[in-house]
Design a protein around this motif. Structure first.
Motif, short mmCIF file in Angstrom:
data_model
loop_
_atom_site.label_atom_id
_atom_site.label_comp_id
_atom_site.label_asym_id
_atom_site.label_seq_id
_atom_site.Cartn_x
_atom_site.Cartn_y
_atom_site.Cartn_z
N UNK A 1 169.58 37.63 -0.55
CA UNK A 1 167.99 37.11 -0.81
C UNK A 1 167.47 36.27 -1.60
N UNK A 2 166.66 35.17 -1.10
CA UNK A 2 166.56 34.12 -0.89
C UNK A 2 165.47 34.28 -2.50
N UNK A 3 165.45 33.09 -3.40
CA UNK A 3 164.41 33.18 -4.25
C UNK A 3 162.77 32.36 -3.78
N UNK A 4 161.82 33.62 -4.30
CA UNK A 4 160.50 32.54 -4.13
C UNK A 4 159.71 32.67 -5.20
N UNK A 5 158.77 32.07 -5.69
CA UNK A 5 157.50 31.39 -6.34
C UNK A 5 156.30 31.42 -5.41
N UNK A 6 155.45 32.30 -5.72
CA UNK A 6 153.72 31.35 -5.08
C UNK A 6 152.90 30.41 -6.27
N UNK B 1 147.48 44.57 -7.94
CA UNK B 1 148.18 45.14 -8.89
C UNK B 1 148.50 44.15 -10.10
N UNK B 2 149.26 44.14 -11.38
CA UNK B 2 150.03 43.44 -12.44
C UNK B 2 150.45 42.89 -11.96
N UNK C 1 163.47 31.28 -11.34
CA UNK C 1 164.70 32.34 -11.03
C UNK C 1 163.45 33.56 -10.78
N UNK C 2 162.94 34.03 -11.73
CA UNK C 2 162.39 35.51 -12.05
C UNK C 2 161.21 35.88 -10.90
N UNK C 3 161.50 35.02 -10.04
CA UNK C 3 160.11 35.45 -8.79
C UNK C 3 158.77 35.80 -9.34
N UNK C 4 158.54 34.69 -10.17
CA UNK C 4 157.19 34.98 -10.89
C UNK C 4 156.29 33.86 -10.35
N UNK C 5 154.57 33.80 -11.01
CA UNK C 5 153.74 32.44 -10.34
C UNK C 5 154.12 31.61 -10.90
N UNK C 6 154.07 29.99 -10.51
CA UNK C 6 154.02 29.56 -11.09
C UNK C 6 152.74 29.10 -11.18
N UNK D 1 162.27 43.59 -7.97
CA UNK D 1 160.95 43.39 -7.88
C UNK D 1 160.52 42.73 -6.49
N UNK D 2 159.31 43.63 -5.62
CA UNK D 2 158.70 43.24 -4.94
C UNK D 2 158.37 41.67 -4.61
#
Length: 238
Positions: free
Chosen positions: A103-108, A216-217, A196-201, A4-5
């Motif tokens: 690859x590091x993990x990140x979440x906005x 985009x979604x 963990x999922x690289x999604x939004x917090x 996932x981007x």
């Protein structure tokens, strides 16, 4: 399956975690921690990234970072940090190869509702790992720096922390009270799973705002309480 981007928002906070390759130790001595923090202090200025919180654990790091208008600064910072630490360890141990996961993990992070919660989550890592009973006792977290703040401290103060009071003394007192409140399991689970999922917090409204910005979604974790991995709890979790 293509990965996932990564979502990186200009001027917004991001919860970032980078782990050692195969969960190997990346900080074995005091000098290792000190060098990483010195590099972080230097490189954040170079790449125009604010550092709101950090916690260095034995085999991974937690950071709360906010890039400027140039969102590429966040990835550039993490790449440079990892490269410096790898070169240092390889020279020290006369070895070759990687030190970190590729690859590091990140979440906005949604500023209004979740930024202070994420800061608390990051700074309580050594307490969750049962290394210390009070976060003030852990020297490699921003909590000790924040509570014993000196004018020369390089940690950036985020808008939510600044809103806690009119003076630094009041802000420190109120933040300390916030940190020592019980961390709700659903809050802990949301932050951990989003990372963990690289999604939004953040909330559904935050997701909608981000979608409008990006065009985009974007995914956001579902409701419900995730199962806890006991191994992650013992090692400080994510």
């Amino acid at each position: 399956m293509p990965r996932m981007a990564r979502i990186v928002l200009p001027n917004g906070p991001h919860h970032v975690v980078q782990r050692g390759h195969n969960r190997q130790v990346v900080f074995a001595a005091t000098e290792d921690y000190q060098r990483y923090l010195e590099d972080l202090r230097e490189l954040k200025e170079q790449f125009g990234v604010r550092v709101y919180a950090y916690c260095l654990m034995t085999n991974h790091v937690h950071l709360l970072l906010a890039p400027g208008e140039c969102t590429a600064g966040l990835s550039q910072l993490m790449k440079a940090l990892a490269a410096r630490a790898t070169r240092y360890r390889n020279r020290l141990e006369r070895r070759t190869g990687t030190l970190w996961e590729s690859r590091f993990r990140s979440s906005p992070v949604q500023t209004e509702q979740y930024l202070l919660a994420c800061t608390r989550y990051v700074e309580l890592n050594p307490v969750r790992a049962r290394i210390v009973s009070d976060p003030l006792e852990y020297p490699w977290s921003s909590y000790a720096s924040r509570m014993n703040r000196l004018e020369a401290c390089w940690l950036d103060r985020d808008p939510c922390y600044l809103a806690l009071g009119e003076s630094e003394i009041i802000r420190r007192m109120r933040y300390q009270e916030f940190v020592h409140q019980a961390l709700a399991p659903d809050e802990w689970g949301l932050i951990r799973e989003a990372l963990q999922r690289g999604q939004l917090t953040g909330s559904e409204h935050f997701a909608a705002d981000v979608q409008r910005i990006l065009g985009f979604r974007v995914e956001r974790r579902g409701q419900g309480r995730p199962k806890l991995d006991e191994r992650d709890v013992r090692s400080g979790g994510d």
